[in-house]
Design a protein around this motif. Structure first.
Motif: not given
Length: 296
Positions: A198-219
């Motif tokens: 749950x550490x590297x996985x959270x980093x990957x999810x955070x990167x989705x949020x940081x780089x693509x905040x308007x993409x549906x995957x961000x939610x």
């Protein structure tokens, strides 16, 4: 059965002793007398207006349906139509408690992924078809059971992390178009999460949020970041040091779920979020708060 019956007799005898013996304790009130004390409304008031669960729908071959989506995407079917079909499949998945291969909650997770692919709608038909094909070819790492051993594995036994697949996902995320990169990054996080990391996985999810905040995957990424924080509150109940450490993490997990509710008050995972917040309240022995969450 004899042991259980004996236990019940002992419990009943103890209750009777407390009610009538020399301890001067009052007998407990019957359950209906407690209902009016619950927060806001009693269960007696809530249950009559709670709609019954819908009857199970007919069995659906979800793999075949997703293969059809792949063919239609390759044929340049309008994304609005692909989105409509995917949301209809999601509704079907929610109406039945499926068992077996290509059924169950993990298929809904895959359908949410495809739903976001079509909702964003900026990938090419070739990109969409290739991505669906890749998801169809790799069901097991993301929880879709493909053999008896996977179907019968206890939920607490996590599969080993597939390092080669992790590298492949990282490479695909690096070379993908901006329309597809959030999906590959999210899968990299999901792969780790399904393996109990749950550490590297959270980093990957955070990167989705940081780089693509308007993409549906961000939610979904924001919701899964909260799930990562929640996993850090799960511990061996009998280990006092671990229990103390988990208790320190619960406010962080709570804040993560509340952030999801703040950003997505009408989001797809509000029900899940309320349920997990209720679990955190229960762990903190805030039972009235937990009940309010569950009722909501």
């Amino acid at each position: 059965m004899a042991i259980r019956a004996t236990s019940l007799v002992l419990i009943a005898s103890a209750a009777a002793a407390l009610a009538s013996g020399p301890f001067f304790d009052e007998a407990p009130e019957p359950l209906p007398d407690y209902l009016h004390r619950l927060p806001a409304e009693s269960l007696r008031e809530i249950f009559p207006r709670t709609p019954p669960a819908p009857p199970p729908g007919p069995a659906v071959d979800f793999r075949a349906k997703i293969e059809t989506l792949q063919r239609e995407a390759a044929a340049d079917t309008p994304v609005a139509e692909l989105l409509r079909q995917t949301e209809a499949l999601l509704a079907q998945a929610r109406r039945r408690d499926y068992e077996g291969v290509w059924q169950g909650a993990e298929v809904s997770t895959l359908l949410h992924d495809l739903r976001d692919l079509f909702a964003f709608g900026e990938a090419t038909s070739t990109e969409m078809a290739d991505y669906i094909g890749w998801r169809l070819a790799h069901p097991a790492p993301f929880g879709i059971a493909t053999d008896e051993a996977q179907r019968t594995r206890p939920y607490w036994q996590k599969p080993d992390l597939d390092v080669a697949l992790q590298k492949e996902l990282a490479d695909r995320a690096q070379t993908a178009s901006p329309a597809m990169r959030p999906h590959w990054r999210y899968l990299a996080g999901a792969l780790g999460f399904k393996s109990g990391e749950d550490t590297e996985s959270e980093r990957q999810f955070q990167q989705v949020l940081d780089d693509f905040p308007e993409h549906p995957r961000a939610e979904t990424a924001l919701f899964m970041m909260a799930r990562c924080e929640l996993s850090r509150t799960r511990t061996d109940f009998w280990n006092e040091a671990e229990r103390a450490k988990a208790a320190e993490r619960r406010p962080v997990a709570r804040a993560a779920f509340e952030e999801y509710l703040r950003q997505y008050p009408d989001g797809r995972f509000v029900g899940d979020t309320l349920g997990w917040l209720g679990a955190l309240d229960f762990a903190d022995q805030k039972y009235a708060d937990a009940l309010r969450r569950y009722v909501a």
